[in-house]
Scaffold this active site. Structure first.
Site: not given
Ligand SMILES: *Cc1c(COP(=O)(O)O)cnc(C)c1O
Length: 412
Positions: A153, A238, A267
């Site tokens: 994700f 990520d 985040k």
């Molecule tokens: C939430 C998330 C994203 C995307 O972030 P947004 O601010 O919602 O675009 C990307 N990678 C990971 C691992 C995430 O948990």
């Protein structure tokens, strides 16, 4: 006043039912939230419009690691908002350089590029990796490949959902960008086999959050790091969900003793006050970007930077990362003590924890609803997994107060 406008924020003007009806009538239905309408938050708790208090065990998917409405981040935000909110990157501002310096020092990075959402940080990394591949590695024009993992994700943009393996994220949105190869997460041999001379990057989550807190086998990330170094491939981690203390270290990569070439954070970078994300980089990779080749109107604005600086400062000064390690271990052990033949596995690292139920155990949505009735908010993922990720400021007493609810609900 025009009758299109409700009263300004403050006291709730309608009931839970009425707010839900408004959302259902006018909102796109791309989410299926629990039927709780929140109006206030403080630390690990949130309150609904009827005045009921809940322990937040989702933390907005890790965006409020520092706890709701942290007073020091709030103060930095209001102070900066009253002073200067945005300049655009056409001009410089006195917060951006300070954020660069502080975040690079904390994460041992050489360079940083600020964006807003997590998905934008991912897109930025993909663009930078491709450009590096053509200009530095010498990959033939248009041939760059990026290897990603199954069940990944990384956000919701078209390029990103194009390499998702989740049908719900992907179906109906094509055609998609070429240039991505998908390998099973956690399988180092498959990763090795997928890398070829045109591979410019490998993009991984150190622990897959949305997939249900999937921790790869020991040695996987180390092997991925070694393969990337040997084959001259950029390792992109990520850490948008795992980063900034969630797993008990500043970055989850530390558990595996590796360093990515590009690290993505978002985040909790703003403590939940504002969308702020960043690509952290070593010098060689980021230097492929020249003026005019990438950007964002809001990226790096002084308000975002001031908020992020405060969010990072409290994370360190208040030892939230150490707390995540200690309390996370305590909570994991306590959850593992729950006797229930519905539970298939309980796993986690720091305060990133998942309870996986057997597929035929009735689904986790009902558990999320039952926990809500008992004052605990968490959200199911993939039907049978409950993620438990409270803000990192949670105390042992607050955990002890919540445990009876889990003990009552999880056995079913
Ligand atoms: C939430 C998330 C994203 C995307 O972030 P947004 O601010 O919602 O675009 C990307 N990678 C990971 C691992 C995430 O948990």
């Amino acid at each position: 006043m025009d009758k299109a406008f409700n009263a300004p924020s403050g006291r709730p003007v309608r009931s839970t039912k009425e707010y839900i009806a408004l959302e259902d009538t006018y909102g796109a239905s791309n989410y299926k939230p629990l039927d709780v309408v929140l109006t206030r938050g403080e630390g690990v708790y949130v309150w609904d419009v009827e005045g009921r208090r809940y322990l937040d065990c989702l933390s907005s998917y890790s965006a409020v690691n520092q706890g709701h409405c942290h007073p020091k981040i709030l103060a930095a935000m209001t102070e900066q908002a009253a002073k200067l909110s945005i300049t655009s990157r056409a001009f410089r501002n006195d917060q951006l350089g300070l954020l660069y310096e502080e975040l690079c020092a904390l994460t041992h990075s050489h360079k940083m590029l600020p964006m807003n959402s997590g998905a934008e940080a991912v897109e930025t990394a993909l663009k930078v990796a491709r450009k590096w591949g053509y200009e530095v590695k010498g990959v033939p024009a248009g041939a760059a490949e990026i290897v990603v993992a199954s069940e990944n994700f990384h956000g919701r943009t078209l390029a990103i959902v194009g390499f998702s393996t989740d049908p719900g994220s992907r179906a109906g949105f094509g055609p998609f960008a070429p240039g991505f190869r998908i390998v099973p997460f956690g399988d180092a041999a498959a990763l090795e086999a997928a890398i070829n001379p045109n591979t410019v990057a490998v993009l991984l989550e150190p622990i897959q959050g949305e997939a249900g807190v999937i921790i790869p086998p020991p040695g996987y990330l180390k092997r991925a790091r070694a393969l990337c170094t040997e084959q001259r491939v950029i390792l992109i981690l990520d850490e948008i969900q795992t980063g900034l203390g969630r797993t008990g270290t500043l970055l989850a990569e530390e558990h595996d003793g590796v360093e990515a070439d590009l690290t993505l954070v978002g985040k909790a970078l703003s403590g939940g006050f504002y969308p702020v994300s960043a690509v952290l980089s070593n010098r060689e990779v980021m230097e492929v970007l020249k003026p005019g080749e990438h950007g964002s109107t809001f990226g790096g604005n002084p308000l975002a930077c001031a908020v992020a600086r405060a969010a990072l400062r409290v994370l360190i000064e208040e030892d939230m990362i150490g707390n995540a390690a200690r309390i996370g271990a305590y909570l994991l052990a306590a959850l593992k003590n729950i006797r229930s033949n519905r539970i298939k596995e309980i796993r986690g690292r720091g305060l990133m924890i998942a309870v996986e139920l057997y597929p035929d155990a009735g689904g986790a949505r009902a558990d999320a609803e039952a926990l809500m009735q008992r004052g605990i908010l968490c959200k199911e993922t993939h039907g049978s997994i409950l993620r438990i990720m409270p803000p990192l400021v949670i105390t042992r007493d607050q955990i002890d107060e919540a445990l009876p609810a889990f003990n009552a609900v999880l056995p079913g």
